[in-house]
Design a protein around this motif. Structure first.
Motif, PDB file in Angstrom:
ATOM      1  N   LEU A  44     -41.262 -92.546   2.131  1.00  0.00           N
ATOM      2  CA  LEU A  44     -40.727 -93.786   1.592  1.00  0.00           C
ATOM      3  C   LEU A  44     -39.377 -94.060   2.232  1.00  0.00           C
ATOM      4  CD1 LEU A  44     -41.025 -96.006  -0.601  1.00  0.00           C
ATOM      5  CD2 LEU A  44     -39.817 -94.468  -2.134  1.00  0.00           C
ATOM      6  N   ALA A  45     -39.185 -95.244   2.773  1.00  0.00           N
ATOM      7  CA  ALA A  45     -37.923 -95.630   3.394  1.00  0.00           C
ATOM      8  C   ALA A  45     -37.144 -96.511   2.435  1.00  0.00           C
ATOM      9  CB  ALA A  45     -38.189 -96.367   4.699  1.00  0.00           C
ATOM     10  N   LYS A  46     -35.920 -96.104   2.145  1.00  0.00           N
ATOM     11  CA  LYS A  46     -35.052 -96.869   1.242  1.00  0.00           C
ATOM     12  C   LYS A  46     -33.651 -96.889   1.832  1.00  0.00           C
ATOM     13  CE  LYS A  46     -36.263 -97.379  -3.033  1.00  0.00           C
ATOM     14  NZ  LYS A  46     -36.501 -98.658  -3.677  1.00  0.00           N
ATOM     15  N   HIS A  57     -43.707 -91.653  -7.778  1.00  0.00           N
ATOM     16  CA  HIS A  57     -44.953 -92.237  -7.272  1.00  0.00           C
ATOM     17  C   HIS A  57     -46.088 -91.770  -8.172  1.00  0.00           C
ATOM     18  CE1 HIS A  57     -47.852 -93.765  -4.344  1.00  0.00           C
ATOM     19  NE2 HIS A  57     -48.534 -92.657  -4.554  1.00  0.00           N
ATOM     20  N   LYS A  58     -46.880 -92.723  -8.630  1.00  0.00           N
ATOM     21  CA  LYS A  58     -48.030 -92.377  -9.472  1.00  0.00           C
ATOM     22  C   LYS A  58     -49.251 -92.261  -8.572  1.00  0.00           C
ATOM     23  CE  LYS A  58     -50.074 -93.291 -13.866  1.00  0.00           C
ATOM     24  NZ  LYS A  58     -49.921 -93.962 -15.135  1.00  0.00           N
ATOM     25  N   GLN A  59     -49.888 -91.090  -8.604  1.00  0.00           N
ATOM     26  CA  GLN A  59     -51.065 -90.839  -7.789  1.00  0.00           C
ATOM     27  C   GLN A  59     -52.304 -91.415  -8.467  1.00  0.00           C
ATOM     28  OE1 GLN A  59     -50.497 -86.542  -7.535  1.00  0.00           O
ATOM     29  NE2 GLN A  59     -50.016 -86.785  -5.366  1.00  0.00           N
ATOM     30  N   LYS A  60     -53.383 -91.524  -7.688  1.00  0.00           N
ATOM     31  CA  LYS A  60     -54.645 -92.082  -8.208  1.00  0.00           C
ATOM     32  C   LYS A  60     -55.184 -91.269  -9.379  1.00  0.00           C
ATOM     33  CE  LYS A  60     -55.224 -95.209  -4.923  1.00  0.00           C
ATOM     34  NZ  LYS A  60     -55.155 -96.607  -5.102  1.00  0.00           N
ATOM     35  N   ASN A  61     -54.893 -89.948  -9.398  1.00  0.00           N
ATOM     36  CA  ASN A  61     -55.391 -89.102 -10.476  1.00  0.00           C
ATOM     37  C   ASN A  61     -54.518 -89.183 -11.733  1.00  0.00           C
ATOM     38  OD1 ASN A  61     -53.122 -87.615  -9.864  1.00  0.00           O
ATOM     39  ND2 ASN A  61     -54.221 -85.824  -9.112  1.00  0.00           N
ATOM     40  N   GLY A  62     -53.471 -90.030 -11.692  1.00  0.00           N
ATOM     41  CA  GLY A  62     -52.606 -90.216 -12.847  1.00  0.00           C
ATOM     42  C   GLY A  62     -51.344 -89.376 -12.827  1.00  0.00           C
ATOM     43  N   ALA A  63     -51.287 -88.380 -11.957  1.00  0.00           N
ATOM     44  CA  ALA A  63     -50.096 -87.531 -11.878  1.00  0.00           C
ATOM     45  C   ALA A  63     -48.928 -88.314 -11.275  1.00  0.00           C
ATOM     46  CB  ALA A  63     -50.380 -86.297 -11.021  1.00  0.00           C
ATOM     47  N   THR A  64     -47.744 -88.020 -11.760  1.00  0.00           N
ATOM     48  CA  THR A  64     -46.533 -88.646 -11.242  1.00  0.00           C
ATOM     49  C   THR A  64     -45.758 -87.593 -10.471  1.00  0.00           C
ATOM     50  OG1 THR A  64     -46.444 -90.169 -13.107  1.00  0.00           O
ATOM     51  CG2 THR A  64     -44.418 -89.853 -11.880  1.00  0.00           C
ATOM     52  N   ILE A  65     -45.373 -87.935  -9.247  1.00  0.00           N
ATOM     53  CA  ILE A  65     -44.600 -86.991  -8.447  1.00  0.00           C
ATOM     54  C   ILE A  65     -43.256 -87.609  -8.084  1.00  0.00           C
ATOM     55  CG2 ILE A  65     -46.587 -85.747  -7.526  1.00  0.00           C
ATOM     56  CD1 ILE A  65     -46.319 -87.367  -4.962  1.00  0.00           C
ATOM     57  N   ARG A  66     -42.270 -86.723  -7.906  1.00  0.00           N
ATOM     58  CA  ARG A  66     -40.925 -87.148  -7.537  1.00  0.00           C
ATOM     59  C   ARG A  66     -40.611 -86.575  -6.165  1.00  0.00           C
ATOM     60  NH1 ARG A  66     -37.245 -88.246 -12.405  1.00  0.00           N
ATOM     61  NH2 ARG A  66     -35.856 -88.663 -10.696  1.00  0.00           N
ATOM     62  N   PRO A  67     -39.638 -87.120  -5.485  1.00  0.00           N
ATOM     63  CA  PRO A  67     -39.294 -86.629  -4.143  1.00  0.00           C
ATOM     64  C   PRO A  67     -38.852 -85.166  -4.154  1.00  0.00           C
ATOM     65  CG  PRO A  67     -38.248 -88.744  -4.564  1.00  0.00           C
ATOM     66  CD  PRO A  67     -38.829 -88.279  -5.863  1.00  0.00           C
ATOM     67  N   ASP A  68     -39.191 -84.441  -3.088  1.00  0.00           N
ATOM     68  CA  ASP A  68     -38.708 -83.076  -2.929  1.00  0.00           C
ATOM     69  C   ASP A  68     -37.969 -82.903  -1.603  1.00  0.00           C
ATOM     70  OD1 ASP A  68     -40.868 -83.140  -1.235  1.00  0.00           O
ATOM     71  OD2 ASP A  68     -42.000 -81.583  -2.250  1.00  0.00           O
ATOM     72  N   LEU A  69     -37.878 -83.977  -0.815  1.00  0.00           N
ATOM     73  CA  LEU A  69     -37.125 -83.973   0.438  1.00  0.00           C
ATOM     74  C   LEU A  69     -36.512 -85.341   0.649  1.00  0.00           C
ATOM     75  CD1 LEU A  69     -36.290 -82.779   3.244  1.00  0.00           C
ATOM     76  CD2 LEU A  69     -38.457 -83.690   4.104  1.00  0.00           C
ATOM     77  N   ALA A  70     -35.237 -85.352   1.008  1.00  0.00           N
ATOM     78  CA  ALA A  70     -34.548 -86.598   1.354  1.00  0.00           C
ATOM     79  C   ALA A  70     -34.011 -86.449   2.768  1.00  0.00           C
ATOM     80  CB  ALA A  70     -33.405 -86.869   0.382  1.00  0.00           C
ATOM     81  N   VAL A  71     -34.283 -87.440   3.599  1.00  0.00           N
ATOM     82  CA  VAL A  71     -33.742 -87.470   4.955  1.00  0.00           C
ATOM     83  C   VAL A  71     -32.772 -88.647   5.006  1.00  0.00           C
ATOM     84  CG1 VAL A  71     -34.249 -87.693   7.410  1.00  0.00           C
ATOM     85  CG2 VAL A  71     -35.848 -86.488   5.917  1.00  0.00           C
ATOM     86  N   ILE A  72     -31.518 -88.334   5.204  1.00  0.00           N
ATOM     87  CA  ILE A  72     -30.467 -89.351   5.209  1.00  0.00           C
ATOM     88  C   ILE A  72     -30.081 -89.605   6.664  1.00  0.00           C
ATOM     89  CG2 ILE A  72     -28.151 -89.903   4.398  1.00  0.00           C
ATOM     90  CD1 ILE A  72     -28.701 -87.607   2.246  1.00  0.00           C
ATOM     91  N   ASP A  73     -30.277 -90.828   7.105  1.00  0.00           N
ATOM     92  CA  ASP A  73     -30.027 -91.162   8.504  1.00  0.00           C
ATOM     93  C   ASP A  73     -28.852 -92.133   8.615  1.00  0.00           C
ATOM     94  OD1 ASP A  73     -30.486 -91.244  11.301  1.00  0.00           O
ATOM     95  OD2 ASP A  73     -31.620 -93.097  11.054  1.00  0.00           O
ATOM     96  N   ASP A  74     -27.783 -91.684   9.248  1.00  0.00           N
ATOM     97  CA  ASP A  74     -26.581 -92.508   9.469  1.00  0.00           C
ATOM     98  C   ASP A  74     -26.182 -93.331   8.248  1.00  0.00           C
ATOM     99  OD1 ASP A  74     -25.465 -91.875  11.904  1.00  0.00           O
ATOM    100  OD2 ASP A  74     -26.690 -93.289  13.028  1.00  0.00           O
ATOM    101  N   PRO A  75     -25.658 -92.678   7.216  1.00  0.00           N
ATOM    102  CA  PRO A  75     -25.345 -93.388   5.982  1.00  0.00           C
ATOM    103  C   PRO A  75     -24.055 -94.213   6.011  1.00  0.00           C
ATOM    104  CG  PRO A  75     -24.757 -91.109   5.761  1.00  0.00           C
ATOM    105  CD  PRO A  75     -25.413 -91.254   7.100  1.00  0.00           C
ATOM    106  N   GLN A  76     -23.401 -94.266   7.167  1.00  0.00           N
ATOM    107  CA  GLN A  76     -22.186 -95.075   7.214  1.00  0.00           C
ATOM    108  C   GLN A  76     -22.157 -95.954   8.454  1.00  0.00           C
ATOM    109  OE1 GLN A  76     -18.760 -92.500   7.251  1.00  0.00           O
ATOM    110  NE2 GLN A  76     -19.293 -91.563   9.188  1.00  0.00           N
TER     111      GLN A  76
END
Length: 167
Positions: A44-46, A57-76
């Motif tokens: 996901l790009a934000k 993110h809600k999966q098709k099976n109903g499970a909800t997952i949260r991010p476990d990796l963040a990639v921060i690219d040039d934040p300034q």
């Protein structure tokens, strides 16, 4: 390419449950008989200043997952690096909103690639082990060693280029 096609992809007659949109890519789910570490992964790009808290993110099976990796690219930007207030705001966003994306009492991995624009900017502060011991920063030089020919061939190239530009 038509991103809508991803919804209709199948493997051995089973839907892959894949999604490809402008800012989100959902890899095929683990319900497919192919075992791959990327199964079910979501990219996901934000933007740094977009709404990040509570990302899930809600999966098709109903499970909800949260991010476990963040990639921060040039934040300034050059502008934000020169503003102590913007540096402080972005530092708080990274330390709070981004590193808290996994949810309460959950850990998240984060990678940030950035350029120090000036001393005291966001990148400089995140690389400071006294201020941010949670980050293990590595600094890289833009050029480690200039080639020996820089005083000969590169000067010759620069002269040829200048002449060409004048003409």
């Amino acid at each position: 390419a038509n991103t809508n096609r991803a919804r209709f992809l199948t493997h051995s007659g089973k839907p892959l449950q894949m999604e490809a949109k402008t800012h989100r890519l959902v890899f095929p789910s683990s319900s497919v008989d192919v075992v791959d570490p990327a199964c079910g992964a979501i990219v996901l790009a934000k933007g740094l200043t977009s709404s990040l808290r509570g990302l899930r993110h809600k999966q098709k099976n109903g499970a909800t997952i949260r991010p476990d990796l963040a990639v921060i690219d040039d934040p300034q930007t050059d502008e934000s690096a020169n503003s102590p207030e913007q540096c402080k705001t972005r530092e708080a966003l990274i330390s709070g909103a981004i590193l808290g994306l996994a949810g309460p009492n959950r850990k998240i991995a984060a990678i940030a690639n950035m350029t120090i624009i000036r001393l005291g900017d966001l990148a400089h502060r995140l690389l400071d082990q006294q201020l941010h011991p949670e980050w293990r920063g590595v600094r890289f030089c833009m050029v480690y060693d200039w080639p020996e020919a820089k005083d000969t061939l590169w000067k010759q190239y620069a002269e040829i280029r200048r002449d060409a530009m004048r003409n």
